[in-house]
Write a protein that holds these residues in place. Structure first.
Motif, PDB file in Angstrom:
ATOM      1  N   THR A  96       0.848  -1.191   0.000  1.00 37.59           N
ATOM      2  CA  THR A  96       0.000   0.000   0.000  1.00 37.59           C
ATOM      3  C   THR A  96       0.882   1.239   0.000  1.00 37.59           C
ATOM      4  OG1 THR A  96      -0.134   0.531   2.368  1.00 37.59           O
ATOM      5  CG2 THR A  96      -1.538  -1.260   1.578  1.00 37.59           C
ATOM      6  N   ALA A  97       0.234   2.362  -0.300  1.00 36.15           N
ATOM      7  CA  ALA A  97       0.971   3.635  -0.379  1.00 36.15           C
ATOM      8  C   ALA A  97       1.317   4.169   1.009  1.00 36.15           C
ATOM      9  CB  ALA A  97       0.124   4.655  -1.131  1.00 36.15           C
ATOM     10  N   VAL A  98       0.771   3.564   2.076  1.00 31.77           N
ATOM     11  CA  VAL A  98       0.935   4.153   3.413  1.00 31.77           C
ATOM     12  C   VAL A  98       1.838   3.325   4.338  1.00 31.77           C
ATOM     13  CG1 VAL A  98      -1.252   5.406   3.340  1.00 31.77           C
ATOM     14  CG2 VAL A  98      -1.207   3.075   4.260  1.00 31.77           C
ATOM     15  N   GLU A  99       2.570   2.378   3.751  1.00 28.83           N
ATOM     16  CA  GLU A  99       3.457   1.541   4.588  1.00 28.83           C
ATOM     17  C   GLU A  99       4.596   2.374   5.172  1.00 28.83           C
ATOM     18  OE1 GLU A  99       2.835  -1.896   5.047  1.00 28.83           O
ATOM     19  OE2 GLU A  99       1.013  -1.375   3.983  1.00 28.83           O
ATOM     20  N   HIS A 100       5.207   1.824   6.194  1.00 24.38           N
ATOM     21  CA  HIS A 100       6.427   2.417   6.753  1.00 24.38           C
ATOM     22  C   HIS A 100       7.545   2.286   5.714  1.00 24.38           C
ATOM     23  CE1 HIS A 100       9.922   2.748   9.483  1.00 24.38           C
ATOM     24  NE2 HIS A 100       9.102   3.436  10.256  1.00 24.38           N
ATOM     25  N   HIS A 101       8.541   3.179   5.814  1.00 25.05           N
ATOM     26  CA  HIS A 101       9.652   3.097   4.854  1.00 25.05           C
ATOM     27  C   HIS A 101      10.402   1.764   4.933  1.00 25.05           C
ATOM     28  CE1 HIS A 101       9.344   7.627   4.444  1.00 25.05           C
ATOM     29  NE2 HIS A 101       9.119   7.121   3.264  1.00 25.05           N
ATOM     30  N   ALA A 102      10.300   1.072   6.058  1.00 23.61           N
ATOM     31  CA  ALA A 102      10.957  -0.237   6.187  1.00 23.61           C
ATOM     32  C   ALA A 102      10.329  -1.258   5.226  1.00 23.61           C
ATOM     33  CB  ALA A 102      10.876  -0.738   7.623  1.00 23.61           C
ATOM     34  N   VAL A 103       9.141  -0.942   4.719  1.00 17.47           N
ATOM     35  CA  VAL A 103       8.507  -1.773   3.688  1.00 17.47           C
ATOM     36  C   VAL A 103       8.696  -1.124   2.310  1.00 17.47           C
ATOM     37  CG1 VAL A 103       6.240  -2.512   2.788  1.00 17.47           C
ATOM     38  CG2 VAL A 103       6.824  -2.888   5.194  1.00 17.47           C
ATOM     39  N   LEU A 104       8.479   0.184   2.247  1.00 11.73           N
ATOM     40  CA  LEU A 104       8.516   0.854   0.933  1.00 11.73           C
ATOM     41  C   LEU A 104       9.909   0.839   0.298  1.00 11.73           C
ATOM     42  CD1 LEU A 104       6.133   3.892   1.588  1.00 11.73           C
ATOM     43  CD2 LEU A 104       5.643   1.779   0.337  1.00 11.73           C
ATOM     44  N   LYS A 105      10.949   1.036   1.122  1.00  8.34           N
ATOM     45  CA  LYS A 105      12.309   1.057   0.541  1.00  8.34           C
ATOM     46  C   LYS A 105      12.723  -0.311  -0.016  1.00  8.34           C
ATOM     47  CE  LYS A 105      13.041   5.408   1.222  1.00  8.34           C
ATOM     48  NZ  LYS A 105      13.228   6.383   0.142  1.00  8.34           N
ATOM     49  N   PRO A 106      12.492  -1.420   0.701  1.00  7.96           N
ATOM     50  CA  PRO A 106      12.773  -2.722   0.078  1.00  7.96           C
ATOM     51  C   PRO A 106      11.977  -2.939  -1.209  1.00  7.96           C
ATOM     52  CG  PRO A 106      12.441  -2.992   2.429  1.00  7.96           C
ATOM     53  CD  PRO A 106      12.137  -1.555   2.119  1.00  7.96           C
ATOM     54  N   MET A 107      10.742  -2.441  -1.239  1.00 11.85           N
ATOM     55  CA  MET A 107       9.927  -2.578  -2.458  1.00 11.85           C
ATOM     56  C   MET A 107      10.591  -1.819  -3.612  1.00 11.85           C
ATOM     57  SD  MET A 107       7.197  -4.429  -2.071  1.00 11.85           S
ATOM     58  CE  MET A 107       6.232  -5.167  -0.755  1.00 11.85           C
ATOM     59  N   GLU A 108      11.076  -0.591  -3.320  1.00  7.36           N
ATOM     60  CA  GLU A 108      11.753   0.202  -4.368  1.00  7.36           C
ATOM     61  C   GLU A 108      13.017  -0.515  -4.844  1.00  7.36           C
ATOM     62  OE1 GLU A 108      12.470   4.143  -2.792  1.00  7.36           O
ATOM     63  OE2 GLU A 108      10.332   4.389  -2.366  1.00  7.36           O
ATOM     64  N   TYR A 109      13.722  -1.117  -3.898  1.00  8.07           N
ATOM     65  CA  TYR A 109      14.931  -1.861  -4.237  1.00  8.07           C
ATOM     66  C   TYR A 109      14.583  -3.014  -5.193  1.00  8.07           C
ATOM     67  CZ  TYR A 109      18.790  -5.176  -3.458  1.00  8.07           C
ATOM     68  OH  TYR A 109      19.816  -6.073  -3.623  1.00  8.07           O
ATOM     69  N   LEU A 110      13.487  -3.703  -4.890  1.00  4.42           N
ATOM     70  CA  LEU A 110      13.087  -4.822  -5.751  1.00  4.42           C
ATOM     71  C   LEU A 110      12.683  -4.339  -7.142  1.00  4.42           C
ATOM     72  CD1 LEU A 110      11.110  -7.022  -3.194  1.00  4.42           C
ATOM     73  CD2 LEU A 110      13.368  -7.485  -4.159  1.00  4.42           C
ATOM     74  N   GLU A 111      12.088  -3.149  -7.198  1.00  2.00           N
ATOM     75  CA  GLU A 111      11.741  -2.598  -8.521  1.00  2.00           C
ATOM     76  C   GLU A 111      13.012  -2.380  -9.342  1.00  2.00           C
ATOM     77  OE1 GLU A 111       7.797   0.028  -8.496  1.00  2.00           O
ATOM     78  OE2 GLU A 111       9.169   0.617  -6.889  1.00  2.00           O
ATOM     79  N   GLU A 112      14.066  -1.909  -8.656  1.00  2.00           N
ATOM     80  CA  GLU A 112      15.347  -1.715  -9.364  1.00  2.00           C
ATOM     81  C   GLU A 112      15.876  -3.045  -9.887  1.00  2.00           C
ATOM     82  OE1 GLU A 112      18.099   0.156  -6.647  1.00  2.00           O
ATOM     83  OE2 GLU A 112      16.716   1.842  -6.354  1.00  2.00           O
ATOM     84  N   LEU A 113      15.547  -4.132  -9.182  1.00  2.00           N
ATOM     85  CA  LEU A 113      16.021  -5.460  -9.612  1.00  2.00           C
ATOM     86  C   LEU A 113      15.118  -6.084 -10.674  1.00  2.00           C
ATOM     87  CD1 LEU A 113      17.090  -7.197  -6.246  1.00  2.00           C
ATOM     88  CD2 LEU A 113      18.488  -5.826  -7.789  1.00  2.00           C
ATOM     89  N   GLY A 114      14.060  -5.357 -11.056  1.00  2.00           N
ATOM     90  CA  GLY A 114      13.199  -5.861 -12.130  1.00  2.00           C
ATOM     91  C   GLY A 114      11.881  -6.452 -11.662  1.00  2.00           C
ATOM     92  N   PHE A 115      11.582  -6.357 -10.371  1.00  2.00           N
ATOM     93  CA  PHE A 115      10.272  -6.816  -9.891  1.00  2.00           C
ATOM     94  C   PHE A 115       9.235  -5.722 -10.160  1.00  2.00           C
ATOM     95  CE2 PHE A 115      13.194  -9.499  -7.626  1.00  2.00           C
ATOM     96  CZ  PHE A 115      12.530 -10.700  -7.459  1.00  2.00           C
ATOM     97  N   GLU A 116       7.964  -6.120 -10.169  1.00  2.00           N
ATOM     98  CA  GLU A 116       6.896  -5.137 -10.378  1.00  2.00           C
ATOM     99  C   GLU A 116       6.101  -5.006  -9.070  1.00  2.00           C
ATOM    100  OE1 GLU A 116       2.787  -4.672 -12.941  1.00  2.00           O
ATOM    101  OE2 GLU A 116       4.139  -6.328 -13.445  1.00  2.00           O
ATOM    102  N   VAL A 117       5.877  -3.779  -8.633  1.00  2.00           N
ATOM    103  CA  VAL A 117       5.156  -3.575  -7.370  1.00  2.00           C
ATOM    104  C   VAL A 117       3.885  -2.764  -7.618  1.00  2.00           C
ATOM    105  CG1 VAL A 117       5.277  -2.662  -5.008  1.00  2.00           C
ATOM    106  CG2 VAL A 117       7.355  -3.584  -6.084  1.00  2.00           C
ATOM    107  N   THR A 118       2.763  -3.248  -7.111  1.00  2.00           N
ATOM    108  CA  THR A 118       1.509  -2.481  -7.156  1.00  2.00           C
ATOM    109  C   THR A 118       1.329  -1.806  -5.806  1.00  2.00           C
ATOM    110  OG1 THR A 118       0.488  -4.042  -8.691  1.00  2.00           O
ATOM    111  CG2 THR A 118      -1.017  -2.654  -7.412  1.00  2.00           C
ATOM    112  N   TYR A 119       1.203  -0.482  -5.811  1.00  2.00           N
ATOM    113  CA  TYR A 119       0.982   0.286  -4.575  1.00  2.00           C
ATOM    114  C   TYR A 119      -0.495   0.623  -4.495  1.00  2.00           C
ATOM    115  CZ  TYR A 119       6.061   0.773  -4.628  1.00  2.00           C
ATOM    116  OH  TYR A 119       7.413   0.508  -4.651  1.00  2.00           O
ATOM    117  N   LEU A 120      -1.214  -0.034  -3.604  1.00  2.00           N
ATOM    118  CA  LEU A 120      -2.653   0.204  -3.514  1.00  2.00           C
ATOM    119  C   LEU A 120      -2.939   1.529  -2.822  1.00  2.00           C
ATOM    120  CD1 LEU A 120      -3.842  -3.364  -2.458  1.00  2.00           C
ATOM    121  CD2 LEU A 120      -3.928  -2.333  -4.738  1.00  2.00           C
TER     122      LEU A 120
END
Ligand SMILES: Cc1ncc(COP(=O)(O)O)c(C=O)c1O
Length: 383
Positions: A96-120
């Motif tokens: 979700t768009a309202v997670e703590h950065h401890a969730v959002l930053k790993p998600m951004e890192y995974l996007e850099e690695l080629g994963f796709e993230v949906t932010y609800l």
């Protein structure tokens, strides 16, 4: 001047019994829990007993608890290691768009690695719609990470409904929830709510800092984020911090024994605070869900008054609370949570404060807060 701490959602004071026990353990139990001699066995026993208490607190098995350095490590492990170990199954994650950065930053890192993230998105109360989770789930979704309760506005998500939706879908997604703020307030049951991974941190419940755990469902094999020794059933390397773990166990025991009394006193304080602020003529609105929220977090839009100035004014009279937005290195960054709830043009972004109750908060302190907040708001509104 009595100093009043009303920022327990940022971190909480260590309970005196926890501090005493932790110090005592430091002196007596320095053995390495992996050693086979008596010193090591003493430490191992404390570790095993603590794990039983952690597991019971969320209705998990002891083998499902991995002790970590806290919420950030638990979130990073759950997200990054799930993604890296399941990339052959799929590369899609949901959060979700309202997670703590401890969730959002790993998600951004995974996007850099080629994963796709949906932010609800969330609604104006900060809640994600379970129907949106259902619609976003795909065959290649490997993880859904949705927080149990929000740390800025206190809104509780419909974790049980979301867990059921994920389990009943054809997706193979694991369900992770960051329960760092909810743990201690909510009746968490990982089996009832179909939770596969859950993050907890001790310093939000009057335990020591730098210690927490990650619940990992027994059917899941998750590689360790911290590689090295074979501690924690090979799931997390590093010599165990036995004094902190024992202190954390004590904090959980105290939290469980006191929970209902604590929650009902926070509820009374919350009602009292809001009533008194209204009586004092403070122009405010409550952010977050009116009925599904953590009792101890109160996010207030103080209309027409800069949160930054208000916090500095209150600090001068010894009252500590925080801005709705996160302070980093002395600056206030606009809150991604408030932006997701109200849009980036909303005056609430710069005019929201967060008051959070905890150990040691009294009605008298709330009375002082109301008086000082009223004075500061009147003064700052004029300038
Ligand atoms: C919701 C949430 N998740 C994660 C964290 C990070 O936990 P820790 O400080 O133990 O790393 C926090 C801390 O503020 C939090 O509020």
């Amino acid at each position: 001047m009595e100093r009043i701490y009303l920022d327990h959602a940022a971190t909480s004071p260590v309970h005196p019994e926890v501090a005493e026990l932790t110090y005592d353990m430091m002196k007596k139990h320095f053995g390495n829990a992996s050693s086979i001699h008596g010193f090591g066995r003493d430490s191992r026993r404390i570790l095993d007993q603590s794990r039983i208490v952690f597991a019971k607190s969320i209705n998990a098995k002891t083998s499902e608890i991995t002790i970590t350095s806290g919420g950030s490590e638990s979130d990073n492990t759950a997200i990054i290691e799930t993604a890296l170990s399941r990339k052959e199954i799929g590369k899609h994650l949901i959060t979700t768009a309202v997670e703590h950065h401890a969730v959002l930053k790993p998600m951004e890192y995974l996007e850099e690695l080629g994963f796709e993230v949906t932010y609800l998105p969330v609604d104006e109360t900060g809640k994600v719609d379970p129907a949106d989770v259902k619609a976003a789930l795909r065959k290649d979704t490997i993880l859904v990470s949705i927080m149990y309760a929000n740390n800025e506005v206190g809104t509780l998500m419909d974790i049980g409904t979301i867990g059921k939706i994920i389990k009943e879908s054809d997706s193979a997604a694991y369900f992770h929830t960051d329960a760092v703020q909810a743990y201690g307030s909510e009746d968490i049951d990982v089996k009832r709510d179909h939770i596969d991974l859950l993050s907890v941190s001790a310093h939000k419940i009057n335990g020591p800092k730098g210690i927490g755990f990650l619940y990992i469902n027994e059917d899941i094999h998750l590689p360790s984020l911290i590689r090295g020794g074979e501690q924690e059933m090979k799931r997390r390397a590093g010599t165990e911090n036995i004094p902190a773990i024992a202190g954390f166990k004590k904090a959980v025991e105290i939290m469980e024994a006191d929970r209902s009394a604590r929650l009902s006193s926070f509820e009374k304080m919350r009602v009292f605070l809001l009533e008194q602020l209204e009586k004092a003529g403070v122009d405010f609105e409550l952010n977050g869900s009116p009925d599904q929220h953590l009792e101890h977090i109160i996010s207030l839009w103080t209309k027409g008054v800069s949160a930054e100035q208000l916090i500095v004014s209150l600090d001068l009279v010894g009252i500590a609370l925080s801005a709705g937005s996160a302070c980093t290195a002395g600056n206030i960054d606009p809150s991604h949570v408030l932006i997701a709830m109200f849009g980036s043009d909303s005056p609430r972004i710069a005019e929201t404060i967060r008051i959070s109750f905890g150990l040691g908060t009294t009605m008298e302190q709330i009375e002082i807060l109301v008086e000082e907040l009223g004075k500061a708001v009147r003064r700052l509104k004029k300038t």
